[in-house]
Design a protein around this motif. Sequence first.
Motif, PDB file in Angstrom:
ATOM      1  N   ALA A  76     -11.095  -5.482 -26.240  1.00  0.00           N
ATOM      2  CA  ALA A  76      -9.862  -5.684 -25.469  1.00  0.00           C
ATOM      3  C   ALA A  76     -10.184  -6.045 -24.025  1.00  0.00           C
ATOM      4  O   ALA A  76      -9.555  -6.935 -23.438  1.00  0.00           O
ATOM      5  CB  ALA A  76      -8.988  -4.431 -25.537  1.00  0.00           C
ATOM      6  N   MET A  77     -11.181  -5.365 -23.450  1.00  0.00           N
ATOM      7  CA  MET A  77     -11.579  -5.669 -22.077  1.00  0.00           C
ATOM      8  C   MET A  77     -12.182  -7.074 -21.988  1.00  0.00           C
ATOM      9  O   MET A  77     -11.901  -7.832 -21.052  1.00  0.00           O
ATOM     10  CB  MET A  77     -12.584  -4.634 -21.569  1.00  0.00           C
ATOM     11  CG  MET A  77     -11.986  -3.259 -21.344  1.00  0.00           C
ATOM     12  SD  MET A  77     -13.226  -2.020 -20.929  1.00  0.00           S
ATOM     13  CE  MET A  77     -13.730  -2.588 -19.305  1.00  0.00           C
ATOM     14  N   THR A  79     -11.661  -9.659 -23.845  1.00  0.00           N
ATOM     15  CA  THR A  79     -10.717 -10.757 -24.100  1.00  0.00           C
ATOM     16  C   THR A  79      -9.500 -10.719 -23.186  1.00  0.00           C
ATOM     17  O   THR A  79      -8.626 -11.580 -23.298  1.00  0.00           O
ATOM     18  CB  THR A  79     -10.243 -10.709 -25.575  1.00  0.00           C
ATOM     19  OG1 THR A  79      -9.633  -9.450 -25.839  1.00  0.00           O
ATOM     20  CG2 THR A  79     -11.397 -10.950 -26.526  1.00  0.00           C
ATOM     21  N   SER A  80      -9.471  -9.773 -22.262  1.00  0.00           N
ATOM     22  CA  SER A  80      -8.305  -9.654 -21.381  1.00  0.00           C
ATOM     23  C   SER A  80      -8.285 -10.720 -20.289  1.00  0.00           C
ATOM     24  O   SER A  80      -7.242 -10.994 -19.710  1.00  0.00           O
ATOM     25  CB  SER A  80      -8.275  -8.277 -20.724  1.00  0.00           C
ATOM     26  OG  SER A  80      -9.328  -8.165 -19.771  1.00  0.00           O
ATOM     27  N   THR A  82      -9.621 -10.279 -17.460  1.00  0.00           N
ATOM     28  CA  THR A  82      -9.674  -9.580 -16.179  1.00  0.00           C
ATOM     29  C   THR A  82     -10.999  -8.852 -15.944  1.00  0.00           C
ATOM     30  O   THR A  82     -11.189  -8.269 -14.883  1.00  0.00           O
ATOM     31  CB  THR A  82      -8.537  -8.537 -16.074  1.00  0.00           C
ATOM     32  OG1 THR A  82      -8.685  -7.585 -17.119  1.00  0.00           O
ATOM     33  CG2 THR A  82      -7.173  -9.213 -16.183  1.00  0.00           C
ATOM     34  N   CYS A  83     -11.885  -8.911 -16.922  1.00  0.00           N
ATOM     35  CA  CYS A  83     -13.158  -8.209 -16.794  1.00  0.00           C
ATOM     36  C   CYS A  83     -14.298  -9.141 -17.211  1.00  0.00           C
ATOM     37  O   CYS A  83     -14.823  -9.066 -18.323  1.00  0.00           O
ATOM     38  CB  CYS A  83     -13.146  -6.935 -17.645  1.00  0.00           C
ATOM     39  SG  CYS A  83     -14.574  -5.879 -17.371  1.00  0.00           S
ATOM     40  N   THR A  87     -16.753  -9.614 -20.640  1.00  0.00           N
ATOM     41  CA  THR A  87     -16.727 -10.842 -21.439  1.00  0.00           C
ATOM     42  C   THR A  87     -18.146 -11.379 -21.605  1.00  0.00           C
ATOM     43  O   THR A  87     -18.557 -11.745 -22.715  1.00  0.00           O
ATOM     44  CB  THR A  87     -15.830 -11.909 -20.774  1.00  0.00           C
ATOM     45  OG1 THR A  87     -14.515 -11.362 -20.604  1.00  0.00           O
ATOM     46  CG2 THR A  87     -15.761 -13.175 -21.603  1.00  0.00           C
TER      47      THR A  87
END
Length: 95
Positions: A76-77, A79-80, A82-83, A87
């Motif tokens: 989740a992180m 693919t967000s 924002t991180c 990624t």
Amino acid sequence: MEAEEAAERNPSGRPRYQPTEQDHKIVQAMAAVGIPQEDISCVLDIDAKTLRLHFRETLDKAAIQANAKVAATMFAMATSGTCAPMTAMWLKCRR
């Protein structure tokens, strides 16, 4: 009365172990983070064989479920959008 009490005891003379819901939660939490079975049984004040007899499925699945939860959070992180470090890590680890 003595016959009933004897029936509730195992051959070693200790009362038969009856797992509680709290015991299940303790085993789940400790097994999920990799605490050895001998240590978990010590916390519950039971033999390791008794732990395995009553909690075999929990012991087998707890770490797998914990790893899946961490992997889902990492995904989740990653693919967000924002991180960026997560990624990059995800892409590097997946190759």
